[in-house]
Design a protein around this motif. Structure first.
Motif, PDB file in Angstrom:
ATOM      1  N   ILE A 281       0.889  -1.162   0.000  1.00 34.27           N
ATOM      2  CA  ILE A 281       0.000   0.000   0.000  1.00 34.27           C
ATOM      3  C   ILE A 281       0.928   1.213   0.000  1.00 34.27           C
ATOM      4  CG2 ILE A 281      -1.783   1.282   1.234  1.00 34.27           C
ATOM      5  CD1 ILE A 281      -2.629  -1.426   2.473  1.00 34.27           C
ATOM      6  N   PRO A 282       0.949   1.968  -1.093  1.00 36.54           N
ATOM      7  CA  PRO A 282       1.898   3.081  -1.202  1.00 36.54           C
ATOM      8  C   PRO A 282       1.760   4.083  -0.057  1.00 36.54           C
ATOM      9  CG  PRO A 282       0.806   2.667  -3.293  1.00 36.54           C
ATOM     10  CD  PRO A 282       0.109   1.838  -2.281  1.00 36.54           C
ATOM     11  N   ILE A 283       2.875   4.704   0.291  1.00 41.15           N
ATOM     12  CA  ILE A 283       2.869   5.702   1.350  1.00 41.15           C
ATOM     13  C   ILE A 283       1.912   6.839   0.989  1.00 41.15           C
ATOM     14  CG2 ILE A 283       4.302   7.368   2.597  1.00 41.15           C
ATOM     15  CD1 ILE A 283       6.660   5.457   2.083  1.00 41.15           C
ATOM     16  N   ALA A 284       1.861   7.186  -0.302  1.00 44.74           N
ATOM     17  CA  ALA A 284       0.980   8.255  -0.759  1.00 44.74           C
ATOM     18  C   ALA A 284      -0.494   7.916  -0.569  1.00 44.74           C
ATOM     19  CB  ALA A 284       1.250   8.567  -2.230  1.00 44.74           C
ATOM     20  N   ARG A 285      -0.797   6.622  -0.435  1.00 47.27           N
ATOM     21  CA  ARG A 285      -2.181   6.183  -0.248  1.00 47.27           C
ATOM     22  C   ARG A 285      -2.456   5.766   1.191  1.00 47.27           C
ATOM     23  NH1 ARG A 285      -5.135   5.156  -5.078  1.00 47.27           N
ATOM     24  NH2 ARG A 285      -4.045   6.318  -6.664  1.00 47.27           N
ATOM     25  N   GLY A 286      -1.559   6.090   2.106  1.00 48.99           N
ATOM     26  CA  GLY A 286      -1.784   5.815   3.518  1.00 48.99           C
ATOM     27  C   GLY A 286      -1.072   4.592   4.050  1.00 48.99           C
TER      28      GLY A 286
ATOM     29  N   ASN B  57       3.841  -4.349   5.078  1.00 46.58           N
ATOM     30  CA  ASN B  57       3.562  -3.490   3.933  1.00 46.58           C
ATOM     31  C   ASN B  57       4.713  -3.492   2.926  1.00 46.58           C
ATOM     32  OD1 ASN B  57       1.864  -1.685   2.523  1.00 46.58           O
ATOM     33  ND2 ASN B  57       3.075   0.051   3.240  1.00 46.58           N
ATOM     34  N   LEU B  58       5.702  -4.357   3.135  1.00 46.86           N
ATOM     35  CA  LEU B  58       6.855  -4.415   2.243  1.00 46.86           C
ATOM     36  C   LEU B  58       6.920  -5.762   1.532  1.00 46.86           C
ATOM     37  CD1 LEU B  58       9.560  -2.893   4.620  1.00 46.86           C
ATOM     38  CD2 LEU B  58       8.208  -1.705   2.892  1.00 46.86           C
ATOM     39  N   GLN B  59       7.318  -5.713   0.260  1.00 45.96           N
ATOM     40  CA  GLN B  59       7.503  -6.948  -0.509  1.00 45.96           C
ATOM     41  C   GLN B  59       8.653  -6.751  -1.486  1.00 45.96           C
ATOM     42  OE1 GLN B  59       3.997  -7.838  -2.788  1.00 45.96           O
ATOM     43  NE2 GLN B  59       4.056  -5.924  -3.926  1.00 45.96           N
ATOM     44  N   LEU B  60       9.246  -7.853  -1.901  1.00 44.92           N
ATOM     45  CA  LEU B  60      10.316  -7.829  -2.881  1.00 44.92           C
ATOM     46  C   LEU B  60       9.718  -7.577  -4.254  1.00 44.92           C
ATOM     47  CD1 LEU B  60      13.363  -8.384  -3.392  1.00 44.92           C
ATOM     48  CD2 LEU B  60      12.720 -10.758  -3.814  1.00 44.92           C
ATOM     49  N   ALA B  61      10.420  -6.807  -5.079  1.00 47.69           N
ATOM     50  CA  ALA B  61       9.931  -6.526  -6.430  1.00 47.69           C
ATOM     51  C   ALA B  61      11.108  -6.242  -7.359  1.00 47.69           C
ATOM     52  CB  ALA B  61       8.988  -5.329  -6.410  1.00 47.69           C
ATOM     53  N   HIS B  62      10.862  -6.405  -8.658  1.00 49.17           N
ATOM     54  CA  HIS B  62      11.809  -5.927  -9.657  1.00 49.17           C
ATOM     55  C   HIS B  62      11.686  -4.404  -9.703  1.00 49.17           C
ATOM     56  CE1 HIS B  62      11.055 -10.024 -11.464  1.00 49.17           C
ATOM     57  NE2 HIS B  62      12.354 -10.005 -11.282  1.00 49.17           N
TER      58      HIS B  62
END
Length: 112
Positions: A55-60, A68-73
């Motif tokens: 959930i992006p910081i900009a969206r709360g 709220n963290l995950q691995l990504a490319h």
């Protein structure tokens, strides 16, 4: 511009770095596209590893919460931008007379 860059400059920096190490140590698959992440690739390679905020910081979303963290490319994370996971737009189904159900079985119809 409230909370811009909170994971970089704010009070959550230490927690973010600690949880980033946990994500890198425990996850091997991109949370966005589902493909494996190659940790030997380094930024600015598009398939290099980075941490995505589900959930992006900009969206709360919380800037340093491990949930709220995950691995990504890197490229997947950039494409996702600040969109929510469930906000992926699906093509609207077009209703036309070509896909309406038949009201009568005309193949077996016989006029008398």
């Amino acid at each position: 511009m409230a909370n811009k860059g909170a994971e970089r400059y704010g009070t959550h920096r230490g927690s973010f770095e600690k949880n980033k190490k946990k994500v890198f140590a425990t996850q091997t698959v991109c949370g966005i596209c589902g493909k494996p992440v190659d940790f030997s690739l380094k930024y600015p390679h598009p398939l290099s590893a980075c941490v995505d905020h589900i959930i992006p910081i900009a969206r709360g979303g919380h800037p340093s919460d491990i949930d709220n963290l995950q691995l990504a490319h890197w490229a997947c994370n950039r494409a996702k931008a600040d969109h929510l996971p469930n906000a992926i737009k699906k093509e609207e189904e077009v209703i036309s007379n070509r896909i309406l159900p038949l009201s009568m079985d005309w193949a077996s119809y016989r006029s008398e």
